[in-house]
Design an enzyme around this catalytic site. Structure first.
Site, PDB file in Angstrom:
ATOM      1  N   HIS A  51       3.747  -2.447   3.099  1.00 36.14           N
ATOM      2  CA  HIS A  51       3.749  -1.089   2.549  1.00 36.14           C
ATOM      3  C   HIS A  51       5.032  -0.834   1.780  1.00 36.14           C
ATOM      4  O   HIS A  51       6.101  -1.319   2.159  1.00 36.14           O
ATOM      5  CB  HIS A  51       3.606  -0.050   3.671  1.00 36.14           C
ATOM      6  CG  HIS A  51       2.289  -0.118   4.389  1.00 36.14           C
ATOM      7  ND1 HIS A  51       2.021  -1.056   5.355  1.00 36.14           N
ATOM      8  CD2 HIS A  51       1.160   0.626   4.263  1.00 36.14           C
ATOM      9  CE1 HIS A  51       0.785  -0.895   5.808  1.00 36.14           C
ATOM     10  NE2 HIS A  51       0.241   0.117   5.150  1.00 36.14           N
ATOM     11  N   HIS A  58      -6.101   3.151  -3.760  1.00 34.18           N
ATOM     12  CA  HIS A  58      -5.988   3.342  -2.306  1.00 34.18           C
ATOM     13  C   HIS A  58      -6.322   4.777  -1.918  1.00 34.18           C
ATOM     14  O   HIS A  58      -5.801   5.288  -0.926  1.00 34.18           O
ATOM     15  CB  HIS A  58      -4.576   2.972  -1.851  1.00 34.18           C
ATOM     16  CG  HIS A  58      -4.436   2.696  -0.384  1.00 34.18           C
ATOM     17  ND1 HIS A  58      -5.360   1.982   0.341  1.00 34.18           N
ATOM     18  CD2 HIS A  58      -3.460   3.046   0.511  1.00 34.18           C
ATOM     19  CE1 HIS A  58      -4.964   1.890   1.606  1.00 34.18           C
ATOM     20  NE2 HIS A  58      -3.822   2.540   1.736  1.00 34.18           N
ATOM     21  N   HIS A  71      -5.043   9.369   1.109  1.00 38.04           N
ATOM     22  CA  HIS A  71      -5.032   8.481   2.280  1.00 38.04           C
ATOM     23  C   HIS A  71      -5.805   9.080   3.469  1.00 38.04           C
ATOM     24  O   HIS A  71      -5.324   9.095   4.601  1.00 38.04           O
ATOM     25  CB  HIS A  71      -3.587   8.177   2.711  1.00 38.04           C
ATOM     26  CG  HIS A  71      -3.439   6.874   3.429  1.00 38.04           C
ATOM     27  ND1 HIS A  71      -3.643   6.740   4.788  1.00 38.04           N
ATOM     28  CD2 HIS A  71      -3.107   5.638   2.977  1.00 38.04           C
ATOM     29  CE1 HIS A  71      -3.420   5.485   5.146  1.00 38.04           C
ATOM     30  NE2 HIS A  71      -3.100   4.783   4.060  1.00 38.04           N
ATOM     31  N   ASP A 102       0.816  -1.221   0.000  1.00 37.08           N
ATOM     32  CA  ASP A 102       0.000   0.000   0.000  1.00 37.08           C
ATOM     33  C   ASP A 102       0.847   1.267   0.000  1.00 37.08           C
ATOM     34  O   ASP A 102       2.014   1.261   0.386  1.00 37.08           O
ATOM     35  CB  ASP A 102      -0.899   0.027   1.240  1.00 37.08           C
ATOM     36  CG  ASP A 102      -2.068  -0.938   1.150  1.00 37.08           C
ATOM     37  OD1 ASP A 102      -2.101  -1.728   0.196  1.00 37.08           O
ATOM     38  OD2 ASP A 102      -2.936  -0.897   2.044  1.00 37.08           O
ATOM     39  N   ASP A 103       0.169   2.354  -0.417  1.00 40.54           N
ATOM     40  CA  ASP A 103       0.598   3.751  -0.244  1.00 40.54           C
ATOM     41  C   ASP A 103       1.546   4.273  -1.319  1.00 40.54           C
ATOM     42  O   ASP A 103       1.826   5.471  -1.342  1.00 40.54           O
ATOM     43  CB  ASP A 103       1.265   3.998   1.119  1.00 40.54           C
ATOM     44  CG  ASP A 103       0.340   3.739   2.285  1.00 40.54           C
ATOM     45  OD1 ASP A 103      -0.863   3.538   2.051  1.00 40.54           O
ATOM     46  OD2 ASP A 103       0.816   3.734   3.440  1.00 40.54           O
TER      47      ASP A 103
END
Length: 308
Positions: free
Chosen positions: A276, A182, A186, A131-132
């Site tokens: 991540h 995503h 965020h 993620d991210d």
């Protein structure tokens, strides 16, 4: 006074049935052009199928639903019927847009009430997800390790990172990885108005589609915080919600040893591992992947990605 020629306003006097050769030629040319134009108008009139009604044959008795275009229906009236009666060569000149099938559109998924937590029916397989990102400091190292072992993973990207690193996005896609949504920045989704949720998800999908040619088919809520609006908007955008089975908690930077242990302890058929590749110092995540990936493969696990 004598005049060298006729007065400008006097008509010319000609002998009976006499006409200058030049004027004859002009009149012949005009007649030929007029005939050609008439033929052209008639041909165009036939191909354009103007809105003239024609008598239609009565429908067959007891036609029922067939009377609406089925086998028992009589010939249709109007432009389509006239077009059908044209010569084949002339019919091919008709614009075909009205008869073309609609462009292919992927079916919109149903609105879920909870995200997928694992993958079923995949045998002894697992999914690795990150993620991210993409982050030029850590994503390339993860891609190199995955490439070394010929494995595919899922990358849930944030729009504000994707728009700054389109080359990494293309590298992910070229290696066969699945790109997920995503959000853009965020945020904590349940704290947002529906219009803002739509902006967060829609803008990220737009960046991915503009860069890769296809929009994401999966999305993951930041912090795993979903709500009804996020499920509805995600479905509208053609995406399915995906969570995880194993949380490495690598964002807390617990050390590579701890990350490796958590992955191996949680390994199971259909498990989805969350790590991540951005959002902080992810050097431990990069190092841990180099260690636990070959161990998973040696244990007989197949690293795969979901298909839709």
């Amino acid at each position: 006074m004598s005049r060298a020629g006729p007065h400008p306003y006097e008509p010319l006097v000609m002998k009976k049935d006499q006409m200058p050769n030049g004027r004859r030629a002009v009149l012949r040319l005009a007649a030929a052009l007029g005939a050609t134009a008439t033929v052209g108008v008639l041909a165009a009139d036939r191909l354009a199928a103007p809105q003239r009604t024609t008598r239609a044959a009565p429908p067959a008795p007891h036609a029922g639903r067939a009377g609406r275009g089925g086998a028992g229906a009589g010939p249709a009236a109007g432009p389509q019927a006239q077009a059908a009666q044209l010569r084949p060569s002339a019919y091919r000149l008709q614009p075909m847009t009205a008869y073309a099938p609609p462009s292919f559109r992927r079916a919109v998924p149903p609105v879920r009430q909870r995200p997928f937590l694992s993958m079923s029916g995949v045998g002894r397989s697992m999914v690795l997800s990150f993620d991210d990102g993409p982050d030029p400091r850590y994503t390339p190292g993860i891609l190199r390790t995955l490439r070394m072992y010929d494995c595919r993973a899922m990358f849930f990207v944030c729009g504000e990172m994707a728009v700054e690193n389109p080359d990494l996005l293309r590298e992910m896609a070229e290696d066969g990885h699945v790109i997920g949504n995503h959000s853009w920045s965020h945020p904590l989704i349940p704290k947002l108005r529906p219009s803002r949720i739509r902006d967060e998800l829609g803008s990220t999908s737009e960046v991915v589609e503009r860069t890769l040619g296809t929009a994401p088919l999966w999305y993951r809520a930041p912090y795993g915080a979903w709500n009804r609006h996020s499920f509805e908007i995600g479905a509208e955008l053609g995406m399915e919600p995906l969570a995880w089975t194993v949380d490495t908690l690598d964002w807390k930077e617990p050390g590579a040893d701890t990350i490796v242990r958590r992955v191996l302890d949680g390994a199971a058929p259909g498990a989805i591992v969350l790590s991540h590749d951005a959002g902080g110092d992810r050097a431990q995540s990069v190092a841990a992947l180099r260690r636990y990936l070959p161990e998973l493969l040696d244990a007989g696990y197949h690293i795969t990605v979901p298909r839709r």
